[in-house]
Design a protein around this motif. Sequence first.
Motif, PDB file in Angstrom:
ATOM      1  N   ILE A  35      11.536  14.008  -3.336  1.00  0.00           N
ATOM      2  CA  ILE A  35      10.527  13.010  -2.009  1.00  0.00           C
ATOM      3  C   ILE A  35       9.864  12.116  -2.867  1.00  0.00           C
ATOM      4  CG2 ILE A  35       8.108  13.790  -1.434  1.00  0.00           C
ATOM      5  CD1 ILE A  35       8.458  16.034  -1.809  1.00  0.00           C
ATOM      6  N   ARG A  36      10.206  10.750  -2.326  1.00  0.00           N
ATOM      7  CA  ARG A  36       9.478   9.368  -2.487  1.00  0.00           C
ATOM      8  C   ARG A  36       8.013   9.291  -2.453  1.00  0.00           C
ATOM      9  NH1 ARG A  36      13.942   7.199  -4.237  1.00  0.00           N
ATOM     10  NH2 ARG A  36      15.664   6.880  -3.447  1.00  0.00           N
ATOM     11  N   PRO A  37       7.617   8.876  -3.878  1.00  0.00           N
ATOM     12  CA  PRO A  37       5.411   8.578  -3.336  1.00  0.00           C
ATOM     13  C   PRO A  37       5.306   7.887  -2.189  1.00  0.00           C
ATOM     14  CG  PRO A  37       6.900   7.959  -5.589  1.00  0.00           C
ATOM     15  CD  PRO A  37       8.196   8.165  -4.737  1.00  0.00           C
ATOM     16  N   ARG A  38       6.345   7.302  -2.337  1.00  0.00           N
ATOM     17  CA  ARG A  38       6.015   5.467  -1.241  1.00  0.00           C
ATOM     18  C   ARG A  38       6.500   5.375  -0.014  1.00  0.00           C
ATOM     19  NH1 ARG A  38       5.818   3.580  -5.853  1.00  0.00           N
ATOM     20  NH2 ARG A  38       3.339   4.492  -6.543  1.00  0.00           N
ATOM     21  N   SER A  39       6.824   5.220   0.635  1.00  0.00           N
ATOM     22  CA  SER A  39       7.338   4.164   1.814  1.00  0.00           C
ATOM     23  C   SER A  39       7.980   2.818   1.444  1.00  0.00           C
ATOM     24  CB  SER A  39       7.125   4.406   2.920  1.00  0.00           C
ATOM     25  OG  SER A  39       8.067   3.075   3.759  1.00  0.00           O
ATOM     26  N   LEU A  40       8.739   2.466   0.704  1.00  0.00           N
ATOM     27  CA  LEU A  40       8.199   0.335   0.661  1.00  0.00           C
ATOM     28  C   LEU A  40       8.390   0.293   1.537  1.00  0.00           C
ATOM     29  CD1 LEU A  40      10.888   0.512  -2.402  1.00  0.00           C
ATOM     30  CD2 LEU A  40       9.141   0.375  -2.277  1.00  0.00           C
ATOM     31  N   LEU A  41       9.141   0.599   2.799  1.00  0.00           N
ATOM     32  CA  LEU A  41       9.318  -0.623   3.910  1.00  0.00           C
ATOM     33  C   LEU A  41       8.289  -0.798   4.359  1.00  0.00           C
ATOM     34  CD1 LEU A  41      11.480  -2.262   5.904  1.00  0.00           C
ATOM     35  CD2 LEU A  41      11.825   0.486   6.617  1.00  0.00           C
ATOM     36  N   SER A  42       6.959   0.574   4.414  1.00  0.00           N
ATOM     37  CA  SER A  42       5.746   0.689   4.581  1.00  0.00           C
ATOM     38  C   SER A  42       5.204   0.125   3.435  1.00  0.00           C
ATOM     39  CB  SER A  42       4.882   1.762   4.962  1.00  0.00           C
ATOM     40  OG  SER A  42       3.427   1.592   5.404  1.00  0.00           O
ATOM     41  N   ALA A  43       4.990  -0.034   2.567  1.00  0.00           N
ATOM     42  CA  ALA A  43       4.554  -1.467   1.112  1.00  0.00           C
ATOM     43  C   ALA A  43       4.589  -2.549   1.789  1.00  0.00           C
ATOM     44  CB  ALA A  43       4.954  -1.337   0.549  1.00  0.00           C
ATOM     45  N   VAL A  44       6.432  -3.283   2.409  1.00  0.00           N
ATOM     46  CA  VAL A  44       6.262  -3.782   2.185  1.00  0.00           C
ATOM     47  C   VAL A  44       5.255  -4.772   3.803  1.00  0.00           C
ATOM     48  CG1 VAL A  44       8.372  -6.349   3.138  1.00  0.00           C
ATOM     49  CG2 VAL A  44       8.398  -4.301   1.570  1.00  0.00           C
ATOM     50  N   ARG A  45       5.728  -3.655   4.410  1.00  0.00           N
ATOM     51  CA  ARG A  45       4.741  -4.176   6.081  1.00  0.00           C
ATOM     52  C   ARG A  45       3.364  -4.519   5.347  1.00  0.00           C
ATOM     53  NH1 ARG A  45       3.458  -1.125  11.770  1.00  0.00           N
ATOM     54  NH2 ARG A  45       1.922  -2.232  12.427  1.00  0.00           N
ATOM     55  N   ARG A  46       2.948  -3.813   5.277  1.00  0.00           N
ATOM     56  CA  ARG A  46       1.539  -3.698   4.597  1.00  0.00           C
ATOM     57  C   ARG A  46       1.204  -5.173   4.012  1.00  0.00           C
ATOM     58  NH1 ARG A  46      -0.587   0.219   7.311  1.00  0.00           N
ATOM     59  NH2 ARG A  46       1.292   1.540   7.817  1.00  0.00           N
ATOM     60  N   ALA A  47       2.500  -5.188   3.301  1.00  0.00           N
ATOM     61  CA  ALA A  47       2.043  -6.490   1.401  1.00  0.00           C
ATOM     62  C   ALA A  47       1.732  -8.014   2.514  1.00  0.00           C
ATOM     63  CB  ALA A  47       2.895  -6.830   0.734  1.00  0.00           C
ATOM     64  N   ALA A  84      -1.060 -11.344  -3.396  1.00  0.00           N
ATOM     65  CA  ALA A  84       0.542 -10.784  -3.794  1.00  0.00           C
ATOM     66  C   ALA A  84      -0.126  -9.499  -5.019  1.00  0.00           C
ATOM     67  CB  ALA A  84       1.170 -12.057  -3.957  1.00  0.00           C
ATOM     68  N   ILE A  85      -0.207  -9.810  -5.541  1.00  0.00           N
ATOM     69  CA  ILE A  85      -1.095  -9.684  -7.302  1.00  0.00           C
ATOM     70  C   ILE A  85      -0.948  -7.450  -7.029  1.00  0.00           C
ATOM     71  CG2 ILE A  85      -2.235  -8.928  -9.013  1.00  0.00           C
ATOM     72  CD1 ILE A  85       0.580  -9.939 -10.176  1.00  0.00           C
ATOM     73  N   MET A  86      -2.180  -8.458  -5.366  1.00  0.00           N
ATOM     74  CA  MET A  86      -3.021  -6.655  -5.532  1.00  0.00           C
ATOM     75  C   MET A  86      -1.478  -5.655  -5.046  1.00  0.00           C
ATOM     76  SD  MET A  86      -6.348  -6.624  -6.904  1.00  0.00           S
ATOM     77  CE  MET A  86      -5.420  -7.716  -8.231  1.00  0.00           C
ATOM     78  N   ALA A  87      -1.519  -7.343  -3.848  1.00  0.00           N
ATOM     79  CA  ALA A  87      -0.228  -5.498  -2.957  1.00  0.00           C
ATOM     80  C   ALA A  87       0.607  -4.749  -3.957  1.00  0.00           C
ATOM     81  CB  ALA A  87       0.452  -7.087  -2.352  1.00  0.00           C
ATOM     82  N   PHE A  91       2.308  -1.134  -3.669  1.00  0.00           N
ATOM     83  CA  PHE A  91       4.321  -0.235  -4.584  1.00  0.00           C
ATOM     84  C   PHE A  91       4.067   0.149  -6.220  1.00  0.00           C
ATOM     85  CE2 PHE A  91       4.689  -4.611  -2.086  1.00  0.00           C
ATOM     86  CZ  PHE A  91       5.731  -4.331  -1.723  1.00  0.00           C
ATOM     87  N   GLY A  92       2.206   0.017  -6.371  1.00  0.00           N
ATOM     88  CA  GLY A  92       2.539   1.325  -7.523  1.00  0.00           C
ATOM     89  C   GLY A  92       2.150   0.380  -8.583  1.00  0.00           C
ATOM     90  N   VAL A  93       2.456  -0.682  -8.223  1.00  0.00           N
ATOM     91  CA  VAL A  93       3.125  -1.092 -10.160  1.00  0.00           C
ATOM     92  C   VAL A  93       1.722  -2.092 -11.171  1.00  0.00           C
ATOM     93  CG1 VAL A  93       3.832  -4.024 -10.903  1.00  0.00           C
ATOM     94  CG2 VAL A  93       5.153  -3.198  -8.930  1.00  0.00           C
ATOM     95  N   GLU A  94       2.211  -1.778 -11.858  1.00  0.00           N
ATOM     96  CA  GLU A  94       1.126  -1.944 -13.032  1.00  0.00           C
ATOM     97  C   GLU A  94       1.411  -2.886 -14.249  1.00  0.00           C
ATOM     98  OE1 GLU A  94       0.519   2.334 -15.059  1.00  0.00           O
ATOM     99  OE2 GLU A  94       2.481   2.937 -14.451  1.00  0.00           O
ATOM    100  N   HIS A  95       2.542  -3.478 -13.844  1.00  0.00           N
ATOM    101  CA  HIS A  95       2.472  -4.967 -14.376  1.00  0.00           C
ATOM    102  C   HIS A  95       3.480  -5.958 -14.086  1.00  0.00           C
ATOM    103  CE1 HIS A  95       1.860  -2.660 -17.928  1.00  0.00           C
ATOM    104  NE2 HIS A  95       2.472  -1.308 -17.594  1.00  0.00           N
ATOM    105  N   ALA A  96       2.811  -6.697 -13.842  1.00  0.00           N
ATOM    106  CA  ALA A  96       3.807  -8.104 -12.630  1.00  0.00           C
ATOM    107  C   ALA A  96       2.791  -9.217 -13.432  1.00  0.00           C
ATOM    108  CB  ALA A  96       3.398  -7.382 -11.283  1.00  0.00           C
ATOM    109  N   LEU A  97       3.744  -9.998 -12.883  1.00  0.00           N
ATOM    110  CA  LEU A  97       3.386 -11.191 -13.256  1.00  0.00           C
ATOM    111  C   LEU A  97       3.729 -12.727 -12.333  1.00  0.00           C
ATOM    112  CD1 LEU A  97       4.626 -12.234 -16.907  1.00  0.00           C
ATOM    113  CD2 LEU A  97       2.414 -11.615 -16.226  1.00  0.00           C
ATOM    114  N   ILE A  98       3.127 -13.426 -11.655  1.00  0.00           N
ATOM    115  CA  ILE A  98       4.238 -14.484 -10.909  1.00  0.00           C
ATOM    116  C   ILE A  98       3.558 -15.744 -11.675  1.00  0.00           C
ATOM    117  CG2 ILE A  98       3.935 -15.662  -8.483  1.00  0.00           C
ATOM    118  CD1 ILE A  98       2.078 -13.343  -7.201  1.00  0.00           C
TER     119      ILE A  98
END
Lengths: 167, 472
Positions: free
Chosen positions: B148-160, B177-180, B185-192
């Motif tokens: 079972i996958r914790p999230r739908s990535l397609l939905s996450a992209v759309r909402r982001a 973008a960072i908040m999205a 996406f459940g990301v814990e460490h990100a940089l732009i």
Amino acid sequence: MAEPDGLQLGAGVGAAVSRFLDRSLSVNVASSDRSNRPLVARAVAAQASSGGERLTVLLDGRANAELVAAVADTGRLAVVFSEPSTHRSLQVKGDGALVAAPTAEEAALTGPYLDGFIAELTGIGFTEPFIRAVMSCDPADLVALHVRPATVFDQTPGPKAGEPVQA
Amino acid sequence: MSDRQDHHPVLTLDAIRTCLEGVIPATIATVAPDGTPNVSQLSQVHYVDPGHIALSYQFFNKTRANILDCRDALLEVIDPSTGAQYRLRLDYLRTETDGPLFESMKAKLSGIASHVGMAEVFRLRGADLFRVTEIEAVPGGRPLPARIRPRSLLSAVRRACEGLRGCADLSDLLDRAIMALRDLFGVEHALILLPDAASGRLFTVAALGYEASGEAAGEASKRGSGIGWEVAPGDGVIGVAARERVPIRITHMTTDVAYSMAMRQGTAAGPLHEIPFPGLERPHSQLAVPILTHEAGDGRGGLGGVLFVESAQEMRFTYDDEDALATLAAQLGALMRSLPAAQTTEVEDPPAEPAPAPAPAPAGGPPITVRHYTTDDSVFLDHDYLIKGVAGAILWKLVREHTILGRTDFTNRELRLAPDIPLPDFAENLEARLILLQRRLDDRRGPLRIEKTGRGRFRLLVETPLRLEEMQ
């Protein structure tokens, strides 16, 4: 079925190779049909005879019907043995391979082989249910492939992969 | 026939892509011209597109000789979550020795090589490209139910993408973008990171999850939040993603991976005042996606920045995550290009309310020394390095005008026109430098701050007296 006869002569495998094969490894086989198309299958157990002159590989004959038919037809067989925790691998090749129904003794190999394989793979993070899912085979579908090893190659990833191993 | 097809839809490469994540070695069978079969295990099968895969060419072995002679190969792969097995019939097309596919595979191989302790041995010579002509589900085994996958990535992209609509400016866009990434996406460490057109280096302007990742609180504060961290072009997954303009993803990684080492060591021998790239201490998964900005009729695009995520967990980012973040990055690129600040004619609000009092007298306290080195426009606050380059020149101009003329309110336009600020050319994104400067000052939690007061306008907030030192 009677003990398979007619195995072509091969060099067999030496003691060191025999020792490597004498444990639960990941075993995969390849053959080719008359039009030289490659075929591939995963085996569920393997055993080298005590003198190393014969190699027996057990696999799911129903799931790998095309490969089994090709071995029966062309006798061509390549078997790669790989130890998942170290990636150490050997490939054994031989012509004149034979297909047979496994003897009771051969069929009995699969249980201990799977147990050993589970011990090896759970050590590197795989779960027992997963390993059983991959290796599961109905005993009625088991087929034995016998071959006299003609050549052995080091197949451990690296620059020496593919070099012949002295028997 | 049609009934049968309804029940057994044709297997596609996309349907079994999870088998190509490199968790379980694949097995490849080839045949020599004389009919002799060969069987070998492979650590990396790379998904290229719905009809193609690529295999890594590291050594000239029997598999490769057979492929060059006969083109035909049969590959067996295992789904790492269910144990289901598939056979893929392959037709060899060609070998690529540079370019996006090659670089992407090289980065991934480096991760795998390190994982198995063979980083020195594995070196990618080429990417062997194959057409997948047939896929067969192996009837054996007893596959487990799919995970079972914790999230739908397609939905996450759309909402982001929806969440990025109507951004006020670049700073707002980066924050959203960072908040999205965090919330969807459940990301814990990100940089732009954004590129410096002059040096080619990339500098971080938005960060998530690095403040508390040091071993001790003191260590954490020294590392900072990630704002200002720099990467040289071609260095590590970020530098390669920027240079090749292709996503670079590593799913198995240890600290001795050549890529992460290059990233961390690249700064040691570099110029004096760079903020190193500490990143996670033990990353096991990394993904860097280029943000491309396309002018009309320009298919290749310009490099707008790099979106980078990492995790201490292995296999955290899959092919699907890569696709999802590449789509988000495409949206970011389009929005970055359409922002007012990216235009050569700058939008500017009329001065709204003036500062409460012109140059309010700094509230006592000991003065802070602001030291500027003209050689590289680096600025130090009380001996602690803060910033350099264009952003350093901007800060130096602001504090001088504040000290000498008592000014607090400034416009982007005057900075753009100022002869003492070395903007390389009109395309240089001034706003990115201001964001960097503002966030570095926020990180410092010191007596200097910058606050936006409208489009194209901002204010310098000074809490203590400043002592300026110009160093040649």
